[in-house]
Design an enzyme around this catalytic site. Structure first.
Site, PDB file in Angstrom:
ATOM      1  CG  ASN A  20      16.903  35.337  48.622  1.00  0.00           C
ATOM      2  OD1 ASN A  20      16.279  34.315  48.915  1.00  0.00           O
ATOM      3  ND2 ASN A  20      18.008  35.712  49.253  1.00  0.00           N
ATOM      4  CE  LYS A  66      17.155  37.492  52.274  1.00  0.00           C
ATOM      5  NZ  LYS A  66      17.883  38.479  53.078  1.00  0.00           N
ATOM      6  CG  HIS A 125      22.096  35.023  50.422  1.00  0.00           C
ATOM      7  ND1 HIS A 125      22.045  35.362  51.749  1.00  0.00           N
ATOM      8  CD2 HIS A 125      21.454  35.999  49.746  1.00  0.00           C
ATOM      9  CE1 HIS A 125      21.381  36.510  51.861  1.00  0.00           C
ATOM     10  NE2 HIS A 125      21.020  36.908  50.666  1.00  0.00           N
ATOM     11  CD  GLU A 137      19.996  36.096  54.732  1.00  0.00           C
ATOM     12  OE1 GLU A 137      19.254  35.277  54.160  1.00  0.00           O
ATOM     13  OE2 GLU A 137      19.760  37.326  54.771  1.00  0.00           O
ATOM     14  CD  GLU A 188      22.438  39.799  47.937  1.00  0.00           C
ATOM     15  OE1 GLU A 188      21.345  40.259  47.629  1.00  0.00           O
ATOM     16  OE2 GLU A 188      22.580  38.801  48.667  1.00  0.00           O
ATOM     17  N   GLY A 190      18.684  43.497  54.571  1.00  0.00           N
ATOM     18  CA  GLY A 190      17.622  43.455  55.570  1.00  0.00           C
ATOM     19  C   GLY A 190      17.726  44.552  56.617  1.00  0.00           C
ATOM     20  CB  SER A 196      18.066  47.754  51.935  1.00  0.00           C
ATOM     21  OG  SER A 196      18.211  47.079  53.179  1.00  0.00           O
TER      22      SER A 196
HETATM   23  P1  PGA Z   1      17.038  42.512  51.409  1.00  0.00           P
HETATM   24  O1  PGA Z   1      17.823  41.150  51.090  1.00  0.00           O
HETATM   25  O2  PGA Z   1      16.538  43.039  50.081  1.00  0.00           O
HETATM   26  O3  PGA Z   1      15.937  42.124  52.330  1.00  0.00           O
HETATM   27  O4  PGA Z   1      18.033  43.455  52.018  1.00  0.00           O
HETATM   28  C1  PGA Z   1      18.622  41.009  49.955  1.00  0.00           C
HETATM   29  C2  PGA Z   1      19.213  39.620  49.909  1.00  0.00           C
HETATM   30  O5  PGA Z   1      19.568  39.095  50.972  1.00  0.00           O
HETATM   31  O6  PGA Z   1      19.340  39.000  48.833  1.00  0.00           O
END
Ligand code: PGA
Length: 248
Positions: A9, A11, A95, A97, A167, A173, A212
């Site tokens: 992903n 983003k 997601h 976010e 998640e 992140g 992560s």
């Molecule tokens: P990350 O994000 O691997 O940077 O923690 C995962 C995601 O948001 O799908």
């Protein structure tokens, strides 16, 4: 046997030129990996560049969101048929976010999932608890509610075509990964929720872990009985690090 899905992903990172550069480096690194599906989800404007660059490879392309109407007066939105028409095959839905910053709810997750399936796209439907919810012991009730609102209304036939991503928001992140046991427990809980669609549907649905995931923890996470792949943010932006995760 659940075929793992290793999904990146991106983003809101990379432009079309950077997308092509990524694929030049990435594709040779994963060309010998046959027993898993590989998906990259760049920003909408990079979908044509990504589809072009991934042609003649096993890597498939996905979007990060879609709107549920096929077309119409919805300024700024992109529909499932549009995503499908440029050659993308997958779409991330719900997601955290999008839930946190853009008003996504379990109901809109459901509507987008149905729209994705109608457009011939494979949805990766995201669920996960935040830190406060985890610390107050509410993880299962949050996951249960997200499942009940976003996924349970699907028909059995629709459910059979989705992938779920667990998640935990506190792990996205942040560099904090859920321990393999923690993730496995959450995945087992989600699979128990899926029993509403029948035991064989629950056994077959692929549940990805996200939060992560890096090259150095991918193997242990992927070794858990209930983890069927990864949804990778930051570490999917670099071809070498994402290839190391894909090849775990
Ligand atoms: P990350 O994000 O691997 O940077 O923690 C995962 C995601 O948001 O799908």
């Amino acid at each position: 046997m659940r075929t793992p899905v290793m999904a990146g992903n991106w983003k809101m990172y990379k432009n079309p030129a950077e997308t092509r550069t990524f694929f030049e480096a990435f594709l040779p690194l994963v060309q010998n990996t046959a027993d898993r599906e590989i998906v990259i989800c760049p920003p909408f404007v990079n979908l044509p560049a990504a589809v072009g660059a991934a042609q003649n490879s096993r890597v498939e392309i996905g979007a990060q969101n879609l709107y549920w109407a096929r077309e119409g007066a919805y300024t700024g939105e992109i529909s499932g048929p549009m995503i499908h028409a440029v050659g993308a095959k997958w779409v991330i839905i719900g997601h955290s976010e999008r839930r946190q910053y853009f008003g996504e709810t379990d109901e809109t997750v459901y509507r987008r999932t149905v729209a994705a399936l109608e457009a011939g796209l494979k949805p990766i439907v995201c669920v996960g608890e935040n830190l406060g919810q985890r610390e107050s012991g509410a993880t299962e009730s949050v996951l249960g509610d997200q499942f009940a609102g976003g996924i349970t209304p699907l028909t059995a036939d629709q459910f059979a075509q989705i992938v779920i991503a667990y998640e935990p928001v506190w792990a996205i992140g942040t560099g904090k990964t859920a321990t393999p046991d923690m993730a496995n427990d959450a995945h087992r809980f989600l699979r128990s929720q899926a029993a509403k669609f029948g035991q064989s549907a629950a056994a077959a649905v692929r549940i990805l872990y996200g939060g992560s995931v890096k090259a150095d923890n991918a193997k242990i996470l992927m070794g858990q009985s209930e983890i069927d792949g990864a949804l990778v943010g930051g570490a999917s932006l670099d071809p070498k690090s994402f290839a190391a995760i894909v090849n775990f």
